[in-house]
Write an enzyme that holds these catalytic residues in place. Structure first.
Site, PDB file in Angstrom:
ATOM      1  N   CYS A  43       0.841  -1.202   0.000  1.00 19.12           N
ATOM      2  CA  CYS A  43       0.000   0.000   0.000  1.00 19.12           C
ATOM      3  C   CYS A  43       0.884   1.263   0.000  1.00 19.12           C
ATOM      4  O   CYS A  43       1.632   1.472  -0.940  1.00 19.12           O
ATOM      5  CB  CYS A  43      -1.002  -0.016   1.148  1.00 19.12           C
ATOM      6  SG  CYS A  43      -2.351   1.198   0.912  1.00 19.12           S
ATOM      7  N   HIS A  49      -3.697  -4.588  -0.553  1.00 16.13           N
ATOM      8  CA  HIS A  49      -3.329  -5.216   0.708  1.00 16.13           C
ATOM      9  C   HIS A  49      -3.449  -6.734   0.578  1.00 16.13           C
ATOM     10  O   HIS A  49      -4.554  -7.271   0.688  1.00 16.13           O
ATOM     11  CB  HIS A  49      -4.246  -4.743   1.839  1.00 16.13           C
ATOM     12  CG  HIS A  49      -4.007  -3.351   2.283  1.00 16.13           C
ATOM     13  ND1 HIS A  49      -3.057  -3.025   3.225  1.00 16.13           N
ATOM     14  CD2 HIS A  49      -4.599  -2.182   1.921  1.00 16.13           C
ATOM     15  CE1 HIS A  49      -3.071  -1.718   3.424  1.00 16.13           C
ATOM     16  NE2 HIS A  49      -3.997  -1.183   2.643  1.00 16.13           N
ATOM     17  N   GLU A  83      -2.643  -8.877   2.736  1.00 11.82           N
ATOM     18  CA  GLU A  83      -3.053  -9.416   4.036  1.00 11.82           C
ATOM     19  C   GLU A  83      -4.553  -9.271   4.270  1.00 11.82           C
ATOM     20  O   GLU A  83      -5.099  -9.855   5.210  1.00 11.82           O
ATOM     21  CB  GLU A  83      -2.259  -8.744   5.166  1.00 11.82           C
ATOM     22  CG  GLU A  83      -2.709  -7.357   5.559  1.00 11.82           C
ATOM     23  CD  GLU A  83      -2.242  -6.246   4.634  1.00 11.82           C
ATOM     24  OE1 GLU A  83      -2.437  -5.072   4.982  1.00 11.82           O
ATOM     25  OE2 GLU A  83      -1.662  -6.545   3.560  1.00 11.82           O
TER      26      GLU A  83
END
Length: 208
Positions: free
Chosen positions: A83, A188, A190
């Site tokens: 990001c 992202h 994650e």
């Protein structure tokens, strides 16, 4: 065989705990720290980031982050930006009329996206090159983005840089870059479910 050791760089910005959990789930031994020696010695370094470009650079500069990143890359040691951690790897960012210098390991400018709907928040498919390592085994999956700024041109990048693209509101921007030991994603991983987990496993597999 021991799991690769990954440092999530704790410089005061980023989704540190969600990134740490996702990397552990993907097969890494993870340490959350700003310690320079640990960041240099790790098999992989993850540079997260949320918020404003200039504020992230202030945090990175305060802990010697640009020099650590540059030293790792010079030694062919992997770095993954996420990001705003992806954005700060570029030459500079223009945000709220403030032009801030980035780490500069990738040439280019981070600027406000040309879309009527900002922030860009949600799930997008991406266009990855066929020889991408990050996206190996992936095709058509969606990844989670939340941002209003991005890099809209790859013209200044080296010919050997592998660039993955996406678009929002008709505006194309870089979703990921791979060049040697450097990888970065605007989205992202994650927070991107099984697709993000697969991408992190692909990256961790390069650390051996």
């Amino acid at each position: 065989m021991t799991d690769p050791r990954v440092v999530v760089f704790d410089y005061g910005s980023g989704n540190l705990h969600s990134a740490t959990r996702a990397l552990r789930a993907a097969g890494a031994e993870v340490v959350l720290t700003a310690d320079a020696d640990a960041a240099l010695a790790a098999d992989g370094l993850v540079v997260p980031g949320v918020g404003a470009f200039a504020a992230c650079m202030d945090g990175l500069n305060a802990v010697g982050g640009p020099a650590i990143i540059a030293q790792r890359l010079a030694a062919d040691r992997p770095v993954l930006g996420i990001c705003v951690g992806h954005q700060v790897l570029f030459g500079h960012g223009v945000e709220h009329d403030l032009d801030a210098a980035g780490v500069g390991v990738l040439p280019g400018v981070v600027e406000r996206l040309h879309s009527a709907r900002l922030p860009h928040m949600g799930w997008n498919t991406v266009e990855a090159p066929a020889n991408s390592v990050l996206f190996a085994g992936l095709g058509g999956e969606r990844f989670y983005f939340v941002h209003s700024y991005g890099v809209r041109s790859s013209a200044d990048l080296a010919p050997d840089a592998l660039v993955t693209w996406t678009e929002h509101g008709g505006d194309r921007f870089i979703a990921a870059v791979e060049r040697g030991p450097l990888s970065s994603t605007q989205f992202h991983p994650e927070k991107s479910g099984s697709a993000g987990a697969a991408l992190l496993r692909n990256w961790i597999a390069t650390l051996g």
